[in-house]
Design a protein around this motif. Structure first.
Motif, PDB file in Angstrom:
ATOM      1  N   UNK A 131       0.959  -1.735  -0.145  1.00 54.73           N
ATOM      2  CA  UNK A 131       0.218  -0.110  -0.066  1.00 54.73           C
ATOM      3  C   UNK A 131       1.218   1.310  -0.232  1.00 54.73           C
ATOM      4  N   UNK A 132       2.425   0.647   0.502  1.00 57.31           N
ATOM      5  CA  UNK A 132       2.878   2.370  -0.107  1.00 57.31           C
ATOM      6  C   UNK A 132       4.159   2.684  -0.426  1.00 57.31           C
ATOM      7  N   UNK A 133       3.815   1.025  -1.278  1.00 57.59           N
ATOM      8  CA  UNK A 133       5.290   1.177  -2.520  1.00 57.59           C
ATOM      9  C   UNK A 133       4.063   0.977  -4.051  1.00 57.59           C
ATOM     10  N   UNK A 134       4.553   2.171  -4.942  1.00 55.92           N
ATOM     11  CA  UNK A 134       4.070   2.711  -6.298  1.00 55.92           C
ATOM     12  C   UNK A 134       5.153   2.578  -7.433  1.00 55.92           C
ATOM     13  N   UNK A 135       4.843   1.562  -8.447  1.00 58.91           N
ATOM     14  CA  UNK A 135       6.025   1.654  -9.151  1.00 58.91           C
ATOM     15  C   UNK A 135       7.175   1.038  -9.384  1.00 58.91           C
ATOM     16  N   UNK A 136       7.233   0.758  -7.811  1.00 60.81           N
ATOM     17  CA  UNK A 136       8.790  -0.395  -7.625  1.00 60.81           C
ATOM     18  C   UNK A 136       9.185   0.883  -6.587  1.00 60.81           C
ATOM     19  N   UNK A 137       8.279   2.069  -5.609  1.00 64.69           N
ATOM     20  CA  UNK A 137       9.017   2.850  -4.757  1.00 64.69           C
ATOM     21  C   UNK A 137       8.459   2.767  -4.397  1.00 64.69           C
ATOM     22  N   UNK A 138       8.688   3.307  -2.867  1.00 67.70           N
ATOM     23  CA  UNK A 138       8.220   3.759  -1.636  1.00 67.70           C
ATOM     24  C   UNK A 138       7.981   4.775  -0.821  1.00 67.70           C
ATOM     25  N   UNK A 139       7.098   4.744  -0.405  1.00 66.19           N
ATOM     26  CA  UNK A 139       6.599   6.825  -0.599  1.00 66.19           C
ATOM     27  C   UNK A 139       6.528   6.746   1.008  1.00 66.19           C
ATOM     28  N   UNK A 140       6.379   5.579   1.992  1.00 65.49           N
ATOM     29  CA  UNK A 140       6.431   5.999   3.415  1.00 65.49           C
ATOM     30  C   UNK A 140       5.775   5.260   4.529  1.00 65.49           C
ATOM     31  N   UNK A 141       5.788   4.620   5.504  1.00 63.39           N
ATOM     32  CA  UNK A 141       5.904   3.334   6.355  1.00 63.39           C
ATOM     33  C   UNK A 141       4.169   3.526   6.584  1.00 63.39           C
ATOM     34  N   UNK A 142       4.363   2.018   6.522  1.00 62.17           N
ATOM     35  CA  UNK A 142       2.565   1.961   6.835  1.00 62.17           C
ATOM     36  C   UNK A 142       2.729   2.142   8.184  1.00 62.17           C
ATOM     37  N   UNK A 143       0.692   2.404   8.773  1.00 63.88           N
ATOM     38  CA  UNK A 143       0.897   2.638  10.183  1.00 63.88           C
ATOM     39  C   UNK A 143      -0.125   2.152  10.945  1.00 63.88           C
ATOM     40  N   UNK A 144      -0.956   1.341  10.275  1.00 69.75           N
ATOM     41  CA  UNK A 144      -2.490   0.306  11.011  1.00 69.75           C
ATOM     42  C   UNK A 144      -3.058  -0.486   9.558  1.00 69.75           C
ATOM     43  N   UNK A 145      -3.670  -0.551   9.859  1.00 75.92           N
ATOM     44  CA  UNK A 145      -4.165  -1.661   9.011  1.00 75.92           C
ATOM     45  C   UNK A 145      -5.864  -1.912   9.329  1.00 75.92           C
ATOM     46  N   UNK A 146      -7.121  -2.510   8.105  1.00 74.60           N
ATOM     47  CA  UNK A 146      -8.288  -2.861   8.509  1.00 74.60           C
ATOM     48  C   UNK A 146      -8.236  -4.097   7.932  1.00 74.60           C
ATOM     49  N   UNK A 147      -8.079  -5.097   8.828  1.00 75.18           N
ATOM     50  CA  UNK A 147      -8.482  -6.729   8.837  1.00 75.18           C
ATOM     51  C   UNK A 147      -9.983  -6.522   8.875  1.00 75.18           C
ATOM     52  N   UNK A 148     -10.763  -7.250   8.115  1.00 76.43           N
ATOM     53  CA  UNK A 148     -12.038  -7.646   8.033  1.00 76.43           C
ATOM     54  C   UNK A 148     -12.981  -8.905   9.250  1.00 76.43           C
ATOM     55  N   UNK A 149     -13.808  -8.331   9.203  1.00 80.35           N
ATOM     56  CA  UNK A 149     -14.148  -9.986  10.105  1.00 80.35           C
ATOM     57  C   UNK A 149     -16.223  -9.700   9.190  1.00 80.35           C
ATOM     58  N   UNK A 150     -16.195 -10.949  10.494  1.00 81.82           N
ATOM     59  CA  UNK A 150     -17.680 -10.614  10.274  1.00 81.82           C
ATOM     60  C   UNK A 150     -18.532 -10.467  11.846  1.00 81.82           C
ATOM     61  N   UNK A 151     -18.806  -9.104  12.182  1.00 81.74           N
ATOM     62  CA  UNK A 151     -19.418  -8.937  13.624  1.00 81.74           C
ATOM     63  C   UNK A 151     -20.604  -9.011  13.304  1.00 81.74           C
ATOM     64  N   UNK A 152     -21.508 -10.340  14.569  1.00 80.22           N
ATOM     65  CA  UNK A 152     -22.814 -10.996  14.376  1.00 80.22           C
ATOM     66  C   UNK A 152     -23.487 -10.763  15.734  1.00 80.22           C
ATOM     67  N   UNK A 153     -24.710 -11.106  15.504  1.00 80.20           N
ATOM     68  CA  UNK A 153     -25.450 -10.725  16.453  1.00 80.20           C
ATOM     69  C   UNK A 153     -25.593 -11.750  17.337  1.00 80.20           C
ATOM     70  N   UNK A 154     -25.107 -12.779  18.115  1.00 78.06           N
ATOM     71  CA  UNK A 154     -25.177 -13.910  18.914  1.00 78.06           C
ATOM     72  C   UNK A 154     -26.402 -14.582  18.783  1.00 78.06           C
ATOM     73  N   UNK A 155     -27.185 -13.213  20.273  1.00 80.42           N
ATOM     74  CA  UNK A 155     -28.884 -13.468  20.516  1.00 80.42           C
ATOM     75  C   UNK A 155     -29.312 -13.870  19.233  1.00 80.42           C
ATOM     76  N   UNK A 156     -29.539 -13.505  18.189  1.00 82.96           N
ATOM     77  CA  UNK A 156     -30.541 -13.156  16.949  1.00 82.96           C
ATOM     78  C   UNK A 156     -30.125 -14.841  16.322  1.00 82.96           C
ATOM     79  N   UNK A 157     -29.015 -14.732  16.184  1.00 81.46           N
ATOM     80  CA  UNK A 157     -27.803 -15.975  15.872  1.00 81.46           C
ATOM     81  C   UNK A 157     -28.790 -17.439  16.285  1.00 81.46           C
TER      82      UNK A 157
END
Length: 432
Positions: A131-157
């Protein structure tokens, strides 16, 4: 010393938009004080950044970082940064979201720090590094990410005898059962811009790519149409709530069980907890459903970098701080507590702040789910050079599609056509 900036390899080269390298730097760039200490300026807005900078300055006597808070990027911060670059008085460092970095590159607003950064590549998750590498060049340092998951209402389920779905086919089957149990209940709600992008990301349905010195645009590809068709099917069957995400009606639905899931990034945990307090104890987190049974692909939504801007006189010092900010255990622990950031650095996934149970989620150690997901975020994703416009055009179409006045596939097709048109207008080279 003063340093002229090369045109952005592969990106600004394709765009023809790189700002002319003037060899000049402004007052915001790196400098040396009368005491001999190097000083660099950093613009950002995340809670906890000022404390992290203070800790760095205390432990690094040879380099001083002057932190200046600006408005969040979309609320004016990014434009302020670009204006400063054009005026020649930009800071060395700036907080820039991954999705916005390519547009900065296309405007020649970034400094290539590859020679300082390459040795630290292994410290970061592959998707974050890309995400910080474009065209083979580095333009900054990664800080955080947003990995995804499933939030679910376990009461309803639980009330319906359902378990967290492991495939999207199971998710669809659950959607029908949930809505059949109560006409006010829905499996999910509409997704827009970067939240929707995360759904495509998981499926390997990229939107942009780079081939040689040109851009590729593939928002209406076969893979994207597959994802669009799936969610269109849920909407056509009346299984998606009409409550827009982050609207008060959405929070109400999360709190009373009328909206049973949120497919979202790690930072959504704080959003749900803060806006749907009535749902405390009813929610849980599970891995994302998969397109193929047994697969482990994850998408990403969000995340930012510490970017090095054009005109920085001390790129080495800029990288030293940028790398430290994203990898120092003590500093990042504070960012987890104050800003709910999730680390891009592999060595920080075991931070104590990420190991405790969360009362809102019934004591579940929810970050364990995201830690597992982070290792499987598809690294083959590239943001486009005009994401602000692309996202706005896509949202216009998606909003209509979710309301039954169009289709999701149509929204992607239109957004691609409008993006390509604007890219050509601005002189960016496009290939098939």
């Amino acid at each position: 010393m003063k340093r002229s900036i090369m045109r952005v390899a592969g990106i600004a080269g394709a765009a023809g938009l790189a700002l002319a390298a003037t060899g000049c730097s402004g007052s915001g760039s790196g400098s040396t004080s009368s005491s001999g200490k190097s000083s660099i300026t950093f613009w950002g807005w995340a809670p906890g950044y000022s404390d992290a900078v203070a800790a760095f300055n205390k432990s690094h006597p040879g380099l001083h970082v002057d932190y200046q808070e600006v408005q969040p990027g979309a609320k004016g911060g990014y434009q302020k940064m670009l204006n400063a670059v054009k005026a020649g008085n930009a800071p060395c460092l700036a907080q820039v979201g991954y999705e916005t970095l390519p547009s900065f590159a296309a405007q020649g607003a970034l400094s290539d720090v590859t020679k300082y950064a390459t040795a630290d590549r292994g410290d970061y998750q592959p998707a974050a590094w890309k995400s910080v590498t474009l065209g083979g060049a580095v333009y900054g340092a990664p800080v955080d990410t947003g990995p995804m998951a499933l939030f679910y209402n376990k009461k309803v389920f639980g009330s319906l005898g359902l378990k967290p779905p492991t495939t999207w086919a199971e998710y669809q089957a659950d959607a029908k059962k949930i809505h059949a149990s109560d006409p006010h209940r829905y499996i999910s709600s509409p997704y827009l811009d970067y939240d929707y992008a995360g759904l495509a990301w998981q499926a390997g349905a990229g939107w942009f790519g780079i081939k040689g010195d040109a851009w590729q645009v593939s928002m209406d590809s076969q893979a994207n149409n597959k994802v669009a068709g799936y969610w269109q099917g849920l909407a056509d069957k009346g299984l998606i709530s009409s409550a827009p995400m982050y609207d008060q009606a959405w929070y109400k639905g999360l709190g009373n069980g009328d909206i049973a899931t949120v497919v979202g990034a790690v930072w959504q945990a704080g959003v749900i907890k803060g806006g749907a307090k009535n749902g405390s104890g009813q929610w849980a987190v599970a891995p994302l459903p998969q397109w193929t049974d047994g697969a482990r692909q994850a998408g990403n939504a969000g995340g930012s970098s510490t970017a090095v801007l054009k005109g920085c006189d001390d790129p080495k010092g800029a990288w030293e701080f940028a790398h430290w900010l994203g990898t120092d255990r003590s500093a990042f622990g504070g960012l987890v507590e104050k800003a709910a950031l999730y680390p891009a650095a592999k060595s920080l996934l075991d931070l104590p702040q990420l190991k405790g149970g969360d009362a809102y989620f019934g004591g579940q150690k929810i970050y364990d789910v995201f830690a597992a997901a982070s290792a499987h975020v598809n690294a083959d994703w590239t943001w486009g050079p005009l994401m602000t416009k692309t996202a706005a055009d896509l949202d216009d179409g998606l909003g209509k599609a979710w309301a039954g006045k169009g289709t999701i596939a149509g929204a992607l097709h239109t957004a691609q056509a409008q993006t390509v048109g604007e890219m050509k207008k601005q002189g960016l080279k496009i290939t098939g």
